[in-house]
Write a protein that holds these residues in place. Structure first.
Motif, short mmCIF file in Angstrom:
data_model
loop_
_atom_site.label_atom_id
_atom_site.label_comp_id
_atom_site.label_asym_id
_atom_site.label_seq_id
_atom_site.Cartn_x
_atom_site.Cartn_y
_atom_site.Cartn_z
N PRO B 276 0.82 -1.08 0.19
CA PRO B 276 -0.21 0.07 -0.34
C PRO B 276 0.60 1.09 -0.34
O PRO B 276 1.97 1.30 0.33
N ASP B 277 0.32 2.06 -0.50
CA ASP B 277 0.27 3.83 -0.20
C ASP B 277 0.38 3.83 1.75
O ASP B 277 -0.98 3.93 1.76
N PHE B 278 0.17 4.64 2.99
CA PHE B 278 0.47 4.76 3.18
C PHE B 278 -0.76 5.71 3.35
O PHE B 278 -1.54 5.48 4.15
N MET B 279 -1.03 7.09 2.98
CA MET B 279 -1.15 7.36 3.03
C MET B 279 -3.47 7.01 2.25
O MET B 279 -4.25 7.61 3.06
N SER B 280 -3.26 7.13 1.21
CA SER B 280 -4.66 7.01 0.25
C SER B 280 -4.91 5.14 0.56
O SER B 280 -5.69 4.63 0.14
N ARG B 281 -3.96 4.19 1.06
CA ARG B 281 -3.82 2.48 1.35
C ARG B 281 -4.16 2.43 -0.57
O ARG B 281 -4.48 0.87 -0.78
N THR B 282 -4.39 2.60 -1.47
CA THR B 282 -4.03 2.48 -2.75
C THR B 282 -3.07 1.45 -2.96
O THR B 282 -1.91 1.87 -2.05
N ARG B 283 -2.74 0.32 -3.72
CA ARG B 283 -2.11 -1.05 -4.11
C ARG B 283 -1.43 -0.71 -5.07
O ARG B 283 -2.00 -0.05 -5.98
N VAL B 284 -0.08 -1.52 -5.15
CA VAL B 284 0.78 -1.43 -5.61
C VAL B 284 1.00 -2.82 -5.81
O VAL B 284 1.17 -3.59 -5.23
#
Lengths: 391, 391
Positions: B276-284
Motif C-alpha cells: 500500500p501507499d501509507f495515506m491513500s491505502r491504494t495498492r501497487v
C-alpha cells in the motif's frame, strides 16, 4: 447507476498519473475541511487506547495503541532471521532460537505515537487522526541490542545502527521498507537500554506489534521501535532514509530541514470519570466525591509534578503521583480528589518533568502534527438525577 | 489565548441544556460535511480488522473488530455473577466456576458490526464511521444458552430472553445498561446454538470482548452478542428497550418503526493485494500473476457463489470457494487468479447466498447505516517498475 460509489470515493482527485493518484504530497486540511475517508480508513485500521484502559498497569495487547505504516507482514517465526551487517567484525544471522539463547531482559515501557494529538491541531495535518489516545504500556522481553552488537563487534568508524522492518510500502511517493536509525550511543546505552524484543506481557508478540521481533527504545516515540525487525546495519555516516530525514521532523515550513522527533514529551491522561454518552463521549457524574485518576509519563526526564484542573484550565491543583517503583520508562499512576457539583465542568490534567517541560494549554503546532502534548480536556456534566432510564 | 482549544472542540453547538449538549439526536451528515472529531473519537477507540488479517483463519483478539457502546467495564472474573430471572421456575445465580462446570462447547463464529459500511453511505449517518472492516472470526467457548435455560426451567408464557450487560451509558438522550433480547426460539435453537461464552480462541475473554462473559449469537450482527453479560431475564412480552426498538432498525424515515436488524447479510472481502501507499491505502502490484483471495460469509444462508471483478464491476468471474469444513457460521476462504497488466485497476468481490441475496453495487441506504454490504472496491496500480526506493 444511481447511488453507485464512484471511482472518487477515496480520493477527490484521481488522475492517470500513478504518483499523484497513489501517493500525494503531505498537506494540511483547509480550515473548514472535515476529516476525510482516507484518514478514517487509517483510523479504522490503527487504534488507540480506550481511555478507561488507563486503569490497567499493563495494557492488554488488543487495547495498546497500534500504528502500522503499511501492511502487517505475514511473518513466520519458524523461519525468521535477523541479520547484523555493515560496519561489524562478525556479521550475524540469528534465528528465533538463537535470539532466545541470549539472557533475556524484561522492561516495562510506555510507548506513544509521535502523531498523538494530531487531529486536535488547527490547521490539521492530514494523516492518521489521533486525538490523545495513541499510547500503551507493556512489559517487553528480549535481548539487549548492545548484547547483539557486542557479539558482532562494532567497527570504530560506525556512527549509527539502521533498523529495517519487513513492512513494505509507499509514502509520499517513496517506495520503501520501513527503516529508522539510532545513534550508536543510544543503540548501546544502558539507561534506557534498547531491546530486540520477542515477547509482550509474557507472550509472543502479536502480529500487529511486530511478531516475531521488534525494537523497543524506552523513552522514544513509537517510530523508533521498528517492528518485524529483520536487519540491523551499522553505518559510518548518518542514515538519511525517508522516515529519518523526510518524515518525523518538527517543521513549521515544508522546506525547512526541521528537528528530529526523538523522545516522548511529558503527558498525563485522565480516565474519563462517570459514564459516557455514546456519540459525544461527554461524561456524566453524580454530585459528590469523585476520584480523578490516570497515568502520566515523560521520555525526557522524571516527572516532577501532576496538576489537575476542574474549571477548564483556569486553576490547577497538585495531584498525588505514585513512585516509579523501578519502572523508569513506564507511566505512573496519579490521583486527585474532586467534589462534583451540578453543572458542566471541563477536567484537565498536565504533567511537568525534571527538564522543566510542562504540557501546554496552547497547541504546539508543526506541519507533521508530532509531539502535540496539548492538555486533555474532558467534558463532564454533573447531574443530580439520571436521564430517562430505558429499563 | 491564541491557539487555545476552545470549549467547542468536540461539539459545534454547546449549550446550557445537558440533554442537548450531552446526547444529541441521531442525524445525517450534510452533503459537503467531512467526518467530525466526534466520529474520529469513536474510530480511535473502536477498530476494524486490518484487511491483510483476513489471512488468518482465526482472528487474533487485538485484530478482531471491536465496538464498545459505552466504556469497557472494570469487571472482576473472581466475583462475577450471571443471574437468570423472570419467567423461570428456578432463578439462577452462577459464578464463573459454576458456568465452567457445565459441559463446554466451542464454535467458530464470524462476527460483524451492523454498522459496517456506514461511512461509505451518502448521506452519511453520523455514528461510528466504519468502511468495510468491522469483522472478525474467533473460536468462542462457553455454555449453550439453552442448557442454562433448561436448568432454570422456562415458564410457558415466556416469549423472549433479555440480556443485560454491565456497560452503562447514554445514547440519544436515554440512560441505559446495554440490553438486547432474542425471541425464545432463537435463544433455545440448536442451529445456530447461542453460547454464553467465557473464552475466545482458547483464552479468557479480553476486556474489550466482554471479559469475563458474553453472548455469542452465530449468524447475527454484533449488537446481539451482549458483552459483560450479567443478567438474563425471561419476559412474557416483547422487549422494547432502546437497542431493540430505537437503535438497530432498518428505517428510511426517522419516524417509521422500521424492521429489526438481525442476521448478517452476505459479504466477501479481499485481502488487498501487493503493497500500500501509507495515506491513500491504494495498492501497487507488479505485472503478471496475482492471487486474489479473501473471506466470505453470510448469516442468512449458506454461500453459493463468490465472484470477482477486476474492471470496477463491469464484468464478474467466479472465484473458488473453500468448503465450510463444519464451520457453518464462520467465514470461508475464496481465491481467484488474476493477470495484472500495467495501469490502474479497481478490484471487487461479491458474495451470493442460498437465500438469493447478492451484495449490491448500489448502496442499500438506511438512516442508521446498518447492513451496508455494498461491494468492496480496491484501487490498484500495476506498475512495471517501483517508485523511487529510498534504500
Amino acid at each position: 447507476m444511481d447511488g453507485r460509489v464512484s471511482a472518487s470515493e477515496f480520493t477527490a482527485d484521481r488522475s492517470a498519473d500513478p504518483s499523484a493518484d497513489l501517493s500525494a504530497p503531505a498537506r494540511l486540511a483547509a480550515p473548514t475541511e472535515g476529516i476525510s475517508l482516507e484518514e478514517v480508513a487509517l483510523a479504522a485500521r490503527n487504534h488507540g487506547l480506550p481511555l478507561e484502559a488507563l486503569r490497567y498497569d499493563l495494557t492488554p495487547p488488543g487495547l495498546h495503541y497500534v500504528l502500522v505504516h503499511y501492511d502487517i507482514p505475514a511473518a513466520d517465526p519458524r523461519t525468521w532471521e535477523l541479520t547484523v551487517r555493515g560496519r561489524v567484525r562478525t556479521p550475524l544471522t540469528l534465528d528465533m532460537a538463537a535470539l532466545r539463547s541470549f539472557p533475556a531482559v524484561t522492561q516495562r515501557v510506555t510507548m506513544e505515537c509521535a502523531g498523538n494529538g494530531r487531529a486536535r491541531l488547527a490547521p490539521r495535518p492530514v494523516s492518521q487522526p489521533w486525538l490523545v489516545e495513541a499510547v500503551g504500556t507493556a512489559e517487553w522481553t528480549g535481548v539487549p541490542l548492545r548484547t547483539l552488537l557486542d557479539r558482532a563487534g562494532v567497527e570504530p568508524d560506525a556512527v549509527e545502527a539502521v533498523f529495517t522492518g519487513a513492512d513494505h510500502g509507499i509514502e509520499r511517493g517513496v517506495e520503501q521498507d520501513y527503516q529508522r536509525s539510532l545513534p550508536l550511543a543510544d543503540a548501546t546505552g544502558t539507561d534506557p537500554e534498547v531491546l530486540v524484543a520477542y515477547e509482550m506481557n509474557g507472550a509472543p508478540l502479536p502480529p500487529q506489534h511486530g511478531c516475531p521481533l521488534r525494537l523497543v527504545v524506552p523513552g522514544w516515540y513509537g517510530m523508533a521501535h521498528v517492528k518485524w525487525l529483520r536487519k540491523i546495519t551499522l553505518v559510518d555516516s548518518p542514515f538519511t532514509g525517508f522516515q529519518q530525514e523526510v518524515a518525523y521532523r518538527y517543521r513549521r515550513e515544508a522546506e525547512e530541514p526541521g528537528e528530529p522527533v526523538t523522545r516522548i514529551a511529558p503527558r498525563a491522561l485522565m480516565i474519563p470519570p462517570g459514564f459516557p454518552d455514546f456519540m459525544s463521549r461527554t461524561r456524566v457524574v453524580r454530585p459528590g466525591s469523585v476520584r480523578l485518576e490516570g497515568r502520566a509519563w515523560s521520555g525526557r526526564a522524571p516527572l516532577t509534578k501532576i496538576e489537575v484542573s476542574t474549571d477548564d484550565g483556569h486553576s490547577w491543583h497538585d495531584a498525588a503521583l505514585a513512585p516509579p517503583e523501578g519502572h523508569d520508562w513506564a507511566w505512573r499512576y496519579w490521583q486527585a480528589p474532586w467534589t462534583a457539583t451540578p453543572g458542566r465542568h471541563v477536567l484537565s490534567v498536565r504533567a511537568t518533568d525534571a527538564s522543566g517541560h510542562t504540557q501546554p494549554v496552547t497547541q504546539p503546532w508543526n506541519r507533521g502534527g508530532f509531539g502535540n502534548n496539548l492538555v486533555q480536556r474532558i467534558s463532564v456534566w454533573c447531574l443530580q438525577d439520571g436521564l430517562r432510564d430505558d429499563d
